[in-house]
Design an enzyme around this catalytic site. Sequence first.
Site, PDB file in Angstrom:
ATOM      1  CB  SER A 153      43.269  37.456  44.467  1.00  0.00           C
ATOM      2  OG  SER A 153      42.961  36.176  43.985  1.00  0.00           O
TER       3      SER A 153
ATOM      4  CG  ASP B 286      39.943  33.696  42.555  1.00  0.00           C
ATOM      5  OD1 ASP B 286      39.135  34.031  41.674  1.00  0.00           O
ATOM      6  OD2 ASP B 286      41.173  33.898  42.447  1.00  0.00           O
TER       7      ASP B 286
ATOM      8  CG  ASP C 109      40.740  38.186  41.360  1.00  0.00           C
ATOM      9  OD1 ASP C 109      40.663  37.046  41.845  1.00  0.00           O
ATOM     10  OD2 ASP C 109      41.738  38.598  40.751  1.00  0.00           O
TER      11      ASP C 109
ATOM     12  CG  ASP D 220      42.044  35.690  38.769  1.00  0.00           C
ATOM     13  OD1 ASP D 220      41.625  35.123  39.795  1.00  0.00           O
ATOM     14  OD2 ASP D 220      43.178  36.193  38.684  1.00  0.00           O
TER      15      ASP D 220
END
Length: 454
Positions: A99, A243, A245, A247
């Site tokens: 992440s 961010d 990743d 999500d």
Amino acid sequence: MTADLSQLVKAYDVRGVVPDQWDETLAELFGAAFVQVTGADAIVTGHDMRPSSPGLSRAFARGAAARGVDVTEIGLCSTDQLYYASGAFGLAGAMFTASHNPAQYNGIKMCRVGAAPVGQDTGLSEIRELVESWIDSGAPTSDATPGTITRRDTLEDYSAHLRGLVDLTSIRPLKVVVDAGNGMGGHTVPTVFAGLPLTLVPMYFELDGTFPNHEANPLDPANIVDLQKRVREEDADLGIAFDGDADRCFVVDERGEPVSPSAITALVAARELARNGGKGTVIHNLITSWSVPEVVRENGGTPVRTRVGHSFIKAEMATSGAIFGGEHSAHYYFKDFWNADTGMLAALHVLAALGGQEGTLSALVAQYDRYAGSGEINSTVDDQAGRLAAIKTAYEGREGITLDELDGLTVTATDWWFNVRPSNTEPLLRLNAEARDEETMAKMRDEALAIIRG
């Protein structure tokens, strides 16, 4: 290697430094343990742009395939793209990403069929126990015929699914600056936004897991400075930051000012309730603004308050049949997305709401941003339980004040509230405070901090 899984396996995922804390050998064991615990006969895997991600992902696939499981690799993807594949294909899944963590980290976010979460209480602790038992000897040999490992591209299908949930075809033209932070937003945004009435100004779309421009964590104000400046320079209608990743999404208005994730939660909640005939349950965690349950009720919905953390939100989404859920950390969950979180779908809702009227974003969100909030303030403490007890002692019994311990300690009065909760992984207490005006919020914030740091 000698692995300390107590440091590697977190409450919701696997996350640690590569290769110091884990490597491809360990990833292969996680793949074998994952299929044994979930009972899956086929899985889907994906990964982000970190240098270590392809190797870790393939090792996990080898471990799963060795247990007789067929593996579909979708390659480079955002975390919500992996959730899409899990839901659309009916497969358990594993996403390789850390992440917003720095470049040397990597991790695994795992889910069951339909993007159902795998956390400490839903299989992750059992996976950890199996991996620990296999570290020295390796996973036991399976009698099953090895499964296949095949590749499949899902970006177009994922994009079409999202665009089918939010109609942007008739909005007025908008100019939007998007900061992908060298993360997976640079992979997904061009395809999702293609053909829409949007002028896209891309920032840091080059996939680079070393994050050469700034950390891919838009909740840290330092990481949206470039976006804020560019929105003003471009005279854009808004800016969006993802961010690592992709999500989570974070929004700034036409002035370059940050929009509270609670305001985004309220805005999207109002739209989802309207789409469902003014009925439905909306989940919010206990550090979102008072604005969220107010807006939900005003639009005919039923707000339900939960602990902080995606496993709690997703569990309550499934139990209550909620249509939407939001967290102040900029995670947004949708019933129509298998109860999973997707920053991209939230971003599309913001674009649709803004483009469906003539006003500015700052004017639009003003109705959803009604209170003064502190943001999350972390304090390092020697004794988390002792400091929480001190706060409880200071406030219990005061007239007009209520306490609850759903998650840490929440202290509520007529004009203000604050929550203090311990970190699961660090010696920290996290404070969030809100009040009807800035002066009251600052007073209560400082009063709470004095006890926490006393």
